[in-house]
Write a protein that holds these residues in place. Structure first.
Motif, short mmCIF file in Angstrom:
data_model
loop_
_atom_site.label_atom_id
_atom_site.label_comp_id
_atom_site.label_asym_id
_atom_site.label_seq_id
_atom_site.Cartn_x
_atom_site.Cartn_y
_atom_site.Cartn_z
N ALA A 209 -27.97 28.03 70.83
CA ALA A 209 -27.20 27.26 69.85
C ALA A 209 -27.11 28.08 68.57
CB ALA A 209 -27.88 25.92 69.59
N PRO A 210 -25.94 28.06 67.92
CA PRO A 210 -25.83 28.80 66.66
C PRO A 210 -26.78 28.22 65.62
CG PRO A 210 -23.77 27.62 67.18
CD PRO A 210 -24.73 27.39 68.30
N LEU A 211 -27.38 29.11 64.84
CA LEU A 211 -28.35 28.69 63.83
C LEU A 211 -27.74 28.75 62.44
CD1 LEU A 211 -31.52 30.56 65.15
CD2 LEU A 211 -30.79 28.22 65.63
N GLY A 212 -28.17 27.83 61.59
CA GLY A 212 -27.76 27.83 60.20
C GLY A 212 -28.65 28.74 59.38
N PRO A 213 -28.38 28.83 58.07
CA PRO A 213 -29.18 29.70 57.19
C PRO A 213 -30.65 29.30 57.13
CG PRO A 213 -27.42 28.60 55.97
CD PRO A 213 -27.30 28.18 57.39
N ASP A 214 -30.94 28.03 57.46
CA ASP A 214 -32.33 27.56 57.43
C ASP A 214 -33.06 27.85 58.74
OD1 ASP A 214 -31.04 25.78 59.07
OD2 ASP A 214 -31.65 23.99 57.96
N GLY A 215 -32.37 28.48 59.71
CA GLY A 215 -32.99 28.80 60.99
C GLY A 215 -32.95 27.67 62.00
N LYS A 216 -32.43 26.51 61.61
CA LYS A 216 -32.33 25.37 62.52
C LYS A 216 -30.96 25.39 63.21
CE LYS A 216 -35.34 22.38 59.82
NZ LYS A 216 -35.43 21.14 59.04
N PRO A 217 -30.89 24.81 64.41
CA PRO A 217 -29.59 24.76 65.08
C PRO A 217 -28.57 23.99 64.24
CG PRO A 217 -31.35 24.12 66.57
CD PRO A 217 -31.95 24.24 65.21
N LEU A 218 -27.35 24.49 64.22
CA LEU A 218 -26.29 23.79 63.49
C LEU A 218 -25.97 22.48 64.20
CD1 LEU A 218 -23.88 26.76 62.72
CD2 LEU A 218 -25.32 25.52 61.10
N PRO A 219 -25.70 21.43 63.44
CA PRO A 219 -25.39 20.15 64.09
C PRO A 219 -24.06 20.22 64.82
CG PRO A 219 -25.05 20.01 61.71
CD PRO A 219 -25.64 21.35 61.99
N ARG A 220 -23.99 19.46 65.89
CA ARG A 220 -22.74 19.32 66.63
C ARG A 220 -22.14 17.98 66.25
NH1 ARG A 220 -24.59 20.29 72.59
NH2 ARG A 220 -23.59 18.27 72.60
N ALA A 221 -20.84 17.96 66.12
CA ALA A 221 -20.16 16.72 65.74
C ALA A 221 -20.34 15.68 66.84
CB ALA A 221 -18.68 16.98 65.50
N TYR A 222 -20.66 14.49 66.42
CA TYR A 222 -20.79 13.34 67.32
C TYR A 222 -19.45 12.63 67.34
CZ TYR A 222 -22.36 8.55 68.58
OH TYR A 222 -22.52 7.31 69.14
N LYS A 223 -18.75 12.72 68.42
CA LYS A 223 -17.45 12.08 68.54
C LYS A 223 -17.65 10.71 69.16
CE LYS A 223 -13.03 12.30 67.99
NZ LYS A 223 -12.47 12.15 66.69
N ILE A 224 -17.30 9.68 68.43
CA ILE A 224 -17.48 8.31 68.91
C ILE A 224 -16.36 8.00 69.91
CG2 ILE A 224 -17.53 5.88 68.26
CD1 ILE A 224 -18.64 6.82 65.51
N SER A 225 -16.75 7.68 71.12
CA SER A 225 -15.78 7.36 72.16
C SER A 225 -15.44 5.87 72.10
CB SER A 225 -16.35 7.70 73.54
OG SER A 225 -17.39 6.79 73.88
N GLU A 226 -14.33 5.52 72.72
CA GLU A 226 -13.92 4.12 72.78
C GLU A 226 -15.00 3.26 73.43
OE1 GLU A 226 -11.24 2.50 71.48
OE2 GLU A 226 -10.87 4.40 70.47
N LYS A 227 -15.68 3.83 74.42
CA LYS A 227 -16.74 3.11 75.12
C LYS A 227 -17.90 2.78 74.17
CE LYS A 227 -20.04 5.20 77.68
NZ LYS A 227 -21.19 4.80 76.99
N ASP A 228 -18.20 3.70 73.26
CA ASP A 228 -19.33 3.52 72.35
C ASP A 228 -19.04 2.56 71.19
OD1 ASP A 228 -21.03 5.18 73.75
OD2 ASP A 228 -20.38 6.97 72.66
N TRP B 133 -18.66 1.91 60.23
CA TRP B 133 -18.39 3.33 59.98
C TRP B 133 -16.90 3.58 60.02
CZ3 TRP B 133 -19.73 1.16 64.50
CH2 TRP B 133 -18.85 1.35 65.57
N TYR B 134 -16.55 4.77 59.56
CA TYR B 134 -15.20 5.29 59.74
C TYR B 134 -15.35 6.75 60.16
CZ TYR B 134 -10.56 7.06 59.00
OH TYR B 134 -9.34 7.66 59.19
N GLN B 135 -14.70 7.12 61.26
CA GLN B 135 -14.75 8.51 61.70
C GLN B 135 -13.39 9.17 61.49
OE1 GLN B 135 -15.88 9.53 65.82
NE2 GLN B 135 -16.89 11.32 64.94
N GLU B 136 -13.41 10.29 60.78
CA GLU B 136 -12.20 11.06 60.54
C GLU B 136 -11.82 11.85 61.79
OE1 GLU B 136 -13.07 13.53 57.14
OE2 GLU B 136 -13.06 11.81 55.79
N PRO B 137 -10.57 12.28 61.88
CA PRO B 137 -10.15 13.08 63.05
C PRO B 137 -10.98 14.36 63.23
CG PRO B 137 -8.23 12.30 61.86
CD PRO B 137 -9.43 11.94 61.04
N ASN B 138 -11.52 14.92 62.15
CA ASN B 138 -12.33 16.15 62.26
C ASN B 138 -13.75 15.86 62.73
OD1 ASN B 138 -13.75 15.13 60.07
ND2 ASN B 138 -13.03 16.68 58.63
N GLY B 139 -14.10 14.59 62.93
CA GLY B 139 -15.42 14.22 63.42
C GLY B 139 -16.38 13.70 62.37
#
Length: 170
Positions: free
Chosen positions: A24-43, A154-160
């Protein structure tokens, strides 16, 4: 010939599954970069109840009464989540200068509004809850023993990006 082809294809699929997955790509802090959580219609129908159940488990472990999901507080939370997106900043004031108290009154809540937690993130509702529980101020809102009602949306933008709002009241 077909058997040979099927065997070769199976061997290729097996070998491909053995290939190492890229880290997984790492950020400047050495931790994995977060992945966008896309809310599905089911969720969509389940998220509020996952949050309510999780909050009530945390409250129960601390000896606090469970909260009930409140439609008016949830409407105020939904309105504020959308408004924060429009303003492109997470803060407790509406674009019209309204406070949390103003918003819950407009939504028809007749009880006592107690607190509001907000977040701008790409994380799930439960990751957001964990972050709120790590901060003493937002934890106090969730664990307030006077609270009996919960609004969450919540409100989710198209960019996630997700704008979360949790409101408690009694």
């Amino acid at each position: 010939m077909a058997r040979l082809f099927a065997f070769a294809l199976s061997a290729l699929i097996f070998l491909a599954s053995c290939a190492p997955t890229p880290p997984a790509p790492l950020g400047p802090d050495g931790k994995p970069l977060p992945r966008a959580y896309k809310i599905s219609e089911k969720d969509v129908g389940e998220i509020k109840f996952r949050m309510l159940d999780s909050v009530n488990q945390l409250r129960g472990a601390a000896g606090a009464q469970p909260l009930a999901l409140n439609a008016q507080l949830t409407a105020a939370a939904a309105t504020h989540s959308r408004d924060m997106s429009v303003q492109n900043r997470a803060w407790h004031f509406g674009s019209d200068g309204s406070s949390m108290i103003d918003r819950v009154r407009r939504a028809g809540f007749a009880g006592l509004p107690l607190g509001e937690n907000i977040s701008e993130t790409y994380e799930t509702e439960l990751e957001t809850l964990a972050a709120w529980m790590d901060d003493p101020a937002t934890r106090a809102i969730i664990m307030d023993k006077r609270a009996s009602q919960l609004g969450f949306d919540w409100y989710q933008e198209p960019n996630g990006k997700i704008w979360w709002t949790l409101i408690t009241g009694s």
